[in-house]
Design a protein around this motif. Structure first.
Motif, PDB file in Angstrom:
ATOM      1  N   PHE A  83     101.145  54.949  90.094  1.00 32.64           N
ATOM      2  CA  PHE A  83     102.356  55.406  89.425  1.00 32.64           C
ATOM      3  C   PHE A  83     102.299  56.925  89.324  1.00 32.64           C
ATOM      4  CE2 PHE A  83     101.095  51.239  88.049  1.00 32.64           C
ATOM      5  CZ  PHE A  83     102.256  50.485  88.098  1.00 32.64           C
ATOM      6  N   VAL A  84     103.397  57.593  89.693  1.00 31.38           N
ATOM      7  CA  VAL A  84     103.417  59.058  89.778  1.00 31.38           C
ATOM      8  C   VAL A  84     104.449  59.632  88.813  1.00 31.38           C
ATOM      9  CG1 VAL A  84     103.900  61.048  91.277  1.00 31.38           C
ATOM     10  CG2 VAL A  84     102.643  59.070  92.177  1.00 31.38           C
ATOM     11  N   GLN A  85     104.040  60.695  88.117  1.00 35.65           N
ATOM     12  CA  GLN A  85     104.946  61.475  87.281  1.00 35.65           C
ATOM     13  C   GLN A  85     104.780  62.959  87.613  1.00 35.65           C
ATOM     14  OE1 GLN A  85     103.901  60.369  83.213  1.00 35.65           O
ATOM     15  NE2 GLN A  85     105.535  58.848  83.159  1.00 35.65           N
ATOM     16  N   TYR A  86     105.792  63.740  87.253  1.00 37.97           N
ATOM     17  CA  TYR A  86     105.755  65.180  87.505  1.00 37.97           C
ATOM     18  C   TYR A  86     106.466  65.890  86.362  1.00 37.97           C
ATOM     19  CZ  TYR A  86     110.610  64.512  88.783  1.00 37.97           C
ATOM     20  OH  TYR A  86     111.939  64.180  88.741  1.00 37.97           O
ATOM     21  N   LYS A  87     106.209  67.177  86.231  1.00 40.64           N
ATOM     22  CA  LYS A  87     106.944  67.986  85.261  1.00 40.64           C
ATOM     23  C   LYS A  87     106.799  69.458  85.602  1.00 40.64           C
ATOM     24  CE  LYS A  87     103.503  68.900  81.644  1.00 40.64           C
ATOM     25  NZ  LYS A  87     103.280  68.930  80.188  1.00 40.64           N
ATOM     26  N   VAL A  88     107.719  70.257  85.067  1.00 43.70           N
ATOM     27  CA  VAL A  88     107.629  71.707  85.168  1.00 43.70           C
ATOM     28  C   VAL A  88     106.664  72.194  84.102  1.00 43.70           C
ATOM     29  CG1 VAL A  88     108.914  73.882  84.983  1.00 43.70           C
ATOM     30  CG2 VAL A  88     109.970  71.883  86.063  1.00 43.70           C
ATOM     31  N   TYR A  89     105.857  73.167  84.453  1.00 40.03           N
ATOM     32  CA  TYR A  89     104.913  73.744  83.499  1.00 40.03           C
ATOM     33  C   TYR A  89     105.658  74.235  82.249  1.00 40.03           C
ATOM     34  CZ  TYR A  89     101.772  77.242  81.471  1.00 40.03           C
ATOM     35  OH  TYR A  89     101.006  77.997  80.623  1.00 40.03           O
ATOM     36  N   GLN A  95     108.401  63.212  83.997  1.00 38.04           N
ATOM     37  CA  GLN A  95     109.440  62.449  84.690  1.00 38.04           C
ATOM     38  C   GLN A  95     108.795  61.460  85.655  1.00 38.04           C
ATOM     39  OE1 GLN A  95     112.667  62.927  83.908  1.00 38.04           O
ATOM     40  NE2 GLN A  95     112.059  64.554  82.478  1.00 38.04           N
ATOM     41  N   ASN A  96     109.291  60.224  85.648  1.00 38.51           N
ATOM     42  CA  ASN A  96     108.817  59.237  86.620  1.00 38.51           C
ATOM     43  C   ASN A  96     109.399  59.540  87.992  1.00 38.51           C
ATOM     44  OD1 ASN A  96     107.646  57.949  84.438  1.00 38.51           O
ATOM     45  ND2 ASN A  96     109.191  56.338  84.320  1.00 38.51           N
ATOM     46  N   LYS A  97     108.609  59.339  89.026  1.00 42.11           N
ATOM     47  CA  LYS A  97     109.114  59.400  90.396  1.00 42.11           C
ATOM     48  C   LYS A  97     109.382  57.963  90.832  1.00 42.11           C
ATOM     49  CE  LYS A  97     109.873  60.709  94.691  1.00 42.11           C
ATOM     50  NZ  LYS A  97     111.141  61.294  95.106  1.00 42.11           N
ATOM     51  N   ALA A  98     110.661  57.602  90.876  1.00 38.05           N
ATOM     52  CA  ALA A  98     111.041  56.203  91.092  1.00 38.05           C
ATOM     53  C   ALA A  98     110.489  55.645  92.398  1.00 38.05           C
ATOM     54  CB  ALA A  98     112.563  56.068  91.055  1.00 38.05           C
ATOM     55  N   ASP A  99     110.517  56.449  93.471  1.00 34.82           N
ATOM     56  CA  ASP A  99     110.047  55.971  94.773  1.00 34.82           C
ATOM     57  C   ASP A  99     108.530  55.851  94.847  1.00 34.82           C
ATOM     58  OD1 ASP A  99     112.650  55.874  95.612  1.00 34.82           O
ATOM     59  OD2 ASP A  99     112.597  57.809  96.645  1.00 34.82           O
ATOM     60  N   CYS A 100     107.843  56.362  93.840  1.00 38.02           N
ATOM     61  CA  CYS A 100     106.372  56.317  93.826  1.00 38.02           C
ATOM     62  C   CYS A 100     105.884  55.612  92.562  1.00 38.02           C
ATOM     63  CB  CYS A 100     105.782  57.724  93.912  1.00 38.02           C
ATOM     64  SG  CYS A 100     106.307  58.654  95.353  1.00 38.02           S
ATOM     65  N   ASP A 109     106.002  61.961  98.059  1.00 41.23           N
ATOM     66  CA  ASP A 109     106.830  63.117  98.427  1.00 41.23           C
ATOM     67  C   ASP A 109     107.597  63.603  97.188  1.00 41.23           C
ATOM     68  OD1 ASP A 109     108.512  64.995  99.501  1.00 41.23           O
ATOM     69  OD2 ASP A 109     109.178  63.768 101.174  1.00 41.23           O
ATOM     70  N   LEU A 110     107.281  64.838  96.754  1.00 40.39           N
ATOM     71  CA  LEU A 110     107.956  65.440  95.602  1.00 40.39           C
ATOM     72  C   LEU A 110     108.752  66.685  96.019  1.00 40.39           C
ATOM     73  CD1 LEU A 110     105.160  65.126  92.880  1.00 40.39           C
ATOM     74  CD2 LEU A 110     107.241  63.759  93.091  1.00 40.39           C
ATOM     75  N   THR A 111     109.186  66.713  97.277  1.00 40.73           N
ATOM     76  CA  THR A 111     109.908  67.881  97.782  1.00 40.73           C
ATOM     77  C   THR A 111     111.162  68.169  96.962  1.00 40.73           C
ATOM     78  OG1 THR A 111     109.092  67.537 100.033  1.00 40.73           O
ATOM     79  CG2 THR A 111     111.083  68.851  99.792  1.00 40.73           C
TER      80      THR A 111
END
Length: 255
Positions: A83-89, A95-100, A109-111
């Motif tokens: 399960f992958v999440q990302y955020k701005v510093y 935020q969840n990455k739905a495709d991952c 891919d977080l392009t």
């Protein structure tokens, strides 16, 4: 003959013994349950540690930004999902990455999610196996503009009797203009083309720098007819003092 009082006393003793046995059995069952629960917790903790993703890091080529990681120490666990999440510093919400979300691959891919190239980002990954979830594994801070790898240019060769004409094209980003064409990396950086020539007639085939600049069409003159030459090029970023890899060789024989 046992008296009534003796029988009553004997029965009471048996009941007391039975009560003690039942109490002991209940205590034993309680202890067993606690031990089993402890074993399960320890077992789950071990599994959480074994499946936790390792070496979470961003890879970036021309702003194609992907998050990569390695499986945990339980590498044989093929049913592990991630399960992958990302955020701005600086932001508090991930935020969840739905495709991952619940994937078995070790790349995401977080392009599109990291398209503000001046912003620093974080990514994180957790794993799950048999209903057990690991803790999150965090990437280092990633700023696309500073860390993306710029690819080499493409080159097309047109030759004449004593010269070679080159048409150069900078690599393109994944981001598009309103009309749909991809934006070249020259829009984001002050890039220079570096062009090298190799004389295949020489025993030691050194690359000789023959051009550095921004022109997309250049002419290399004063070459020898009947000699095979190879051309290679790369991009150079003066501000970061960074070069791309070399392009593939383009070879031609002058007539």
């Amino acid at each position: 003959m046992p008296t009534r009082e003796m029988l009553f006393s004997h029965g009471a003793a048996l009941l007391r013994m039975r009560g003690i046995m039942l109490s002991s059995l209940c205590l034993l069952m309680h202890l067993l349950q606690e031990n089993i629960a402890t074993i399960l917790v320890l077992g789950n903790q071990d599994l959480q540690d074994l499946i936790k993703p390792q070496k979470v890091e961003f890879h970036s080529l021309n702003f194609n930004n992907t998050l990569h990681w390695q499986p945990g120490r339980a590498r044989e666990a093929r049913d592990t999902v991630y399960f992958v999440q990302y955020k701005v510093y600086g932001q508090s919400t991930w935020q969840n990455k739905a495709d991952c979300w619940g994937i078995q691959n070790c790349v995401c891919d977080l392009t599109n999610e990291t398209s503000d190239i001046q912003e620093p980002y974080y990514g994180r990954v957790k794993a799950a196996l048999d209903g057990v979830y690991s803790s999150w594994s965090l990437s280092c801070r990633f700023t696309p503009w500073r860390e993306t790898v710029i690819g080499p240019p493409t080159i097309a060769v047109v030759h004449s009797s004593k010269s070679i004409i080159l048409k150069l094209q900078a690599p393109r980003s994944p981001y598009k203009r309103k009309r749909g064409s991809k934006i070249p990396m020259t829009n984001y950086y002050d890039l220079l083309y570096q062009v090298f020539i190799i004389n295949n007639l020489l025993e030691k085939q050194h690359k000789v720098l023959v051009y550095e600049g921004k022109h997309k069409v250049i002419k290399i003159e004063d070459l020898r007819p009947g000699v095979s030459y190879c051309i290679m090029a790369k991009m150079y970023v003066p501000m970061l003092d960074r070069s791309s890899a070399f392009s593939s060789r383009q070879c031609t024989m002058l007539q």
